[in-house]
Write a protein that holds these residues in place. Structure first.
Motif, PDB file in Angstrom:
ATOM      1  N   GLN A  46     -38.856  31.129 -37.267  1.00 24.46           N
ATOM      2  CA  GLN A  46     -37.878  32.041 -37.843  1.00 24.46           C
ATOM      3  C   GLN A  46     -38.073  33.457 -37.303  1.00 24.46           C
ATOM      4  OE1 GLN A  46     -38.002  32.307 -42.111  1.00 24.46           O
ATOM      5  NE2 GLN A  46     -36.249  33.681 -42.213  1.00 24.46           N
ATOM      6  N   LEU A  47     -39.313  33.922 -37.239  1.00 22.58           N
ATOM      7  CA  LEU A  47     -39.592  35.257 -36.694  1.00 22.58           C
ATOM      8  C   LEU A  47     -39.206  35.341 -35.218  1.00 22.58           C
ATOM      9  CD1 LEU A  47     -43.020  36.012 -38.408  1.00 22.58           C
ATOM     10  CD2 LEU A  47     -40.805  37.091 -38.887  1.00 22.58           C
ATOM     11  N   GLU A  48     -39.498  34.277 -34.478  1.00 22.60           N
ATOM     12  CA  GLU A  48     -39.134  34.247 -33.062  1.00 22.60           C
ATOM     13  C   GLU A  48     -37.621  34.336 -32.899  1.00 22.60           C
ATOM     14  OE1 GLU A  48     -39.497  31.385 -29.132  1.00 22.60           O
ATOM     15  OE2 GLU A  48     -40.549  30.816 -30.946  1.00 22.60           O
ATOM     16  N   LYS A 105     -36.470  37.894 -33.553  1.00 22.87           N
ATOM     17  CA  LYS A 105     -36.791  38.783 -32.421  1.00 22.87           C
ATOM     18  C   LYS A 105     -35.818  38.558 -31.266  1.00 22.87           C
ATOM     19  CE  LYS A 105     -40.321  41.206 -33.765  1.00 22.87           C
ATOM     20  NZ  LYS A 105     -40.206  42.652 -33.869  1.00 22.87           N
ATOM     21  N   ARG A 106     -35.499  37.311 -30.986  1.00 24.33           N
ATOM     22  CA  ARG A 106     -34.543  37.025 -29.907  1.00 24.33           C
ATOM     23  C   ARG A 106     -33.170  37.611 -30.230  1.00 24.33           C
ATOM     24  NH1 ARG A 106     -36.560  33.522 -26.108  1.00 24.33           N
ATOM     25  NH2 ARG A 106     -38.238  32.168 -26.824  1.00 24.33           N
ATOM     26  N   GLN A 107     -32.730  37.468 -31.472  1.00 19.79           N
ATOM     27  CA  GLN A 107     -31.437  38.028 -31.875  1.00 19.79           C
ATOM     28  C   GLN A 107     -31.446  39.548 -31.758  1.00 19.79           C
ATOM     29  OE1 GLN A 107     -30.932  36.436 -35.811  1.00 19.79           O
ATOM     30  NE2 GLN A 107     -29.940  34.564 -35.075  1.00 19.79           N
ATOM     31  N   ASP A 108     -32.531  40.163 -32.165  1.00 21.88           N
ATOM     32  CA  ASP A 108     -32.648  41.615 -32.063  1.00 21.88           C
ATOM     33  C   ASP A 108     -32.603  42.053 -30.600  1.00 21.88           C
ATOM     34  OD1 ASP A 108     -33.192  44.315 -33.176  1.00 21.88           O
ATOM     35  OD2 ASP A 108     -35.107  44.072 -32.123  1.00 21.88           O
ATOM     36  N   TYR A 112     -28.047  47.242 -13.063  1.00 26.26           N
ATOM     37  CA  TYR A 112     -29.363  47.130 -13.686  1.00 26.26           C
ATOM     38  C   TYR A 112     -29.758  45.663 -13.729  1.00 26.26           C
ATOM     39  CZ  TYR A 112     -26.879  45.943 -18.011  1.00 26.26           C
ATOM     40  OH  TYR A 112     -26.070  45.355 -18.948  1.00 26.26           O
ATOM     41  N   VAL A 113     -31.040  45.422 -13.981  1.00 28.51           N
ATOM     42  CA  VAL A 113     -31.579  44.065 -13.997  1.00 28.51           C
ATOM     43  C   VAL A 113     -32.172  43.823 -15.379  1.00 28.51           C
ATOM     44  CG1 VAL A 113     -33.222  42.471 -12.939  1.00 28.51           C
ATOM     45  CG2 VAL A 113     -32.101  44.232 -11.543  1.00 28.51           C
ATOM     46  N   SER A 114     -31.765  42.726 -16.005  1.00 34.66           N
ATOM     47  CA  SER A 114     -32.268  42.434 -17.345  1.00 34.66           C
ATOM     48  C   SER A 114     -32.194  40.937 -17.622  1.00 34.66           C
ATOM     49  CB  SER A 114     -31.443  43.190 -18.395  1.00 34.66           C
ATOM     50  OG  SER A 114     -30.128  42.661 -18.445  1.00 34.66           O
ATOM     51  N   HIS A 115     -32.682  40.569 -18.778  1.00 35.23           N
ATOM     52  CA  HIS A 115     -32.567  39.218 -19.306  1.00 35.23           C
ATOM     53  C   HIS A 115     -31.961  39.358 -20.700  1.00 35.23           C
ATOM     54  CE1 HIS A 115     -33.729  35.486 -21.296  1.00 35.23           C
ATOM     55  NE2 HIS A 115     -33.733  34.959 -20.082  1.00 35.23           N
ATOM     56  N   PRO A 116     -31.053  38.485 -21.099  1.00 34.22           N
ATOM     57  CA  PRO A 116     -30.370  38.658 -22.382  1.00 34.22           C
ATOM     58  C   PRO A 116     -31.276  38.678 -23.614  1.00 34.22           C
ATOM     59  CG  PRO A 116     -29.551  36.707 -21.221  1.00 34.22           C
ATOM     60  CD  PRO A 116     -30.571  37.356 -20.349  1.00 34.22           C
ATOM     61  N   SER A 117     -32.481  38.142 -23.504  1.00 33.25           N
ATOM     62  CA  SER A 117     -33.389  38.108 -24.660  1.00 33.25           C
ATOM     63  C   SER A 117     -34.614  38.988 -24.453  1.00 33.25           C
ATOM     64  CB  SER A 117     -33.841  36.673 -24.937  1.00 33.25           C
ATOM     65  OG  SER A 117     -32.746  35.877 -25.283  1.00 33.25           O
ATOM     66  N   SER A 118     -34.504  39.976 -23.576  1.00 27.03           N
ATOM     67  CA  SER A 118     -35.647  40.824 -23.259  1.00 27.03           C
ATOM     68  C   SER A 118     -35.538  42.175 -23.948  1.00 27.03           C
ATOM     69  CB  SER A 118     -35.724  41.032 -21.746  1.00 27.03           C
ATOM     70  OG  SER A 118     -36.749  41.931 -21.427  1.00 27.03           O
ATOM     71  N   TYR A 119     -36.686  42.763 -24.227  1.00 29.26           N
ATOM     72  CA  TYR A 119     -36.726  44.091 -24.822  1.00 29.26           C
ATOM     73  C   TYR A 119     -36.814  45.197 -23.777  1.00 29.26           C
ATOM     74  CZ  TYR A 119     -37.055  42.793 -29.748  1.00 29.26           C
ATOM     75  OH  TYR A 119     -36.781  42.346 -31.015  1.00 29.26           O
ATOM     76  N   PHE A 120     -36.569  44.903 -22.518  1.00 31.64           N
ATOM     77  CA  PHE A 120     -36.551  45.957 -21.506  1.00 31.64           C
ATOM     78  C   PHE A 120     -35.531  45.620 -20.438  1.00 31.64           C
ATOM     79  CE2 PHE A 120     -39.553  43.010 -19.641  1.00 31.64           C
ATOM     80  CZ  PHE A 120     -39.275  43.082 -18.289  1.00 31.64           C
ATOM     81  N   LEU A 121     -35.237  46.602 -19.587  1.00 29.86           N
ATOM     82  CA  LEU A 121     -34.407  46.372 -18.417  1.00 29.86           C
ATOM     83  C   LEU A 121     -34.867  47.307 -17.307  1.00 29.86           C
ATOM     84  CD1 LEU A 121     -32.151  48.866 -18.007  1.00 29.86           C
ATOM     85  CD2 LEU A 121     -31.150  47.754 -19.988  1.00 29.86           C
ATOM     86  N   TRP A 122     -34.512  46.963 -16.094  1.00 27.40           N
ATOM     87  CA  TRP A 122     -34.809  47.787 -14.926  1.00 27.40           C
ATOM     88  C   TRP A 122     -33.514  48.449 -14.475  1.00 27.40           C
ATOM     89  CZ3 TRP A 122     -39.470  49.058 -13.347  1.00 27.40           C
ATOM     90  CH2 TRP A 122     -40.546  48.232 -13.686  1.00 27.40           C
ATOM     91  N   LEU A 123     -33.592  49.741 -14.242  1.00 22.87           N
ATOM     92  CA  LEU A 123     -32.447  50.518 -13.786  1.00 22.87           C
ATOM     93  C   LEU A 123     -32.757  51.077 -12.396  1.00 22.87           C
ATOM     94  CD1 LEU A 123     -29.678  51.709 -14.572  1.00 22.87           C
ATOM     95  CD2 LEU A 123     -30.911  53.630 -15.590  1.00 22.87           C
TER      96      LEU A 123
END
Length: 105
Positions: A6-8, A11-14, A31-42
């Motif tokens: 449930q916590l996982e 976190k993914r939804q957030d 930019y480069v990202s992943h839909p479930s990531s908390y960061f991105l590269w610009l």
């Protein structure tokens, strides 16, 4: 009892909500990202220096990382790493708008 799952999922939804917000604010920028990531590269244009852009954003109260600490070879990508998970969503929107202005050349 399913607590970890449930916590996982939360976190993914957030992270997905934050990536969606980033996509809206940074629309038109590469930019480069992943839909479930908390960061991105610009990635930055050749005319910009990542360290100078990062320092300029720091003066605006926005902390970003250059690619240097994450590089695994002698070639350091010309980019900024934006962490999306450390602030509330309304503050994230404002921060991303500031970043967008800071990288517009």
């Amino acid at each position: 009892d399913g607590t970890v799952a449930q916590l996982e999922a939360q976190k993914r939804q957030d992270a997905q909500a934050r990536q969606t917000l980033a996509a809206q604010v940074l629309k038109g920028l590469a930019y480069v990202s992943h839909p479930s990531s908390y960061f991105l590269w610009l990635p930055l244009g050749e005319e910009a220096r990542a360290d100078q852009v990062a320092m300029s954003l720091q003066r605006e109260g926005i902390s970003v990382s250059t690619a240097e600490p994450f590089a695994v070879s002698a070639h350091v990508p010309h980019a900024l790493r934006l962490a999306l998970g450390s602030v509330a969503l309304p503050a994230l929107r404002e921060a991303l708008l500031t970043v967008r202005k800071g990288v517009a050349w």
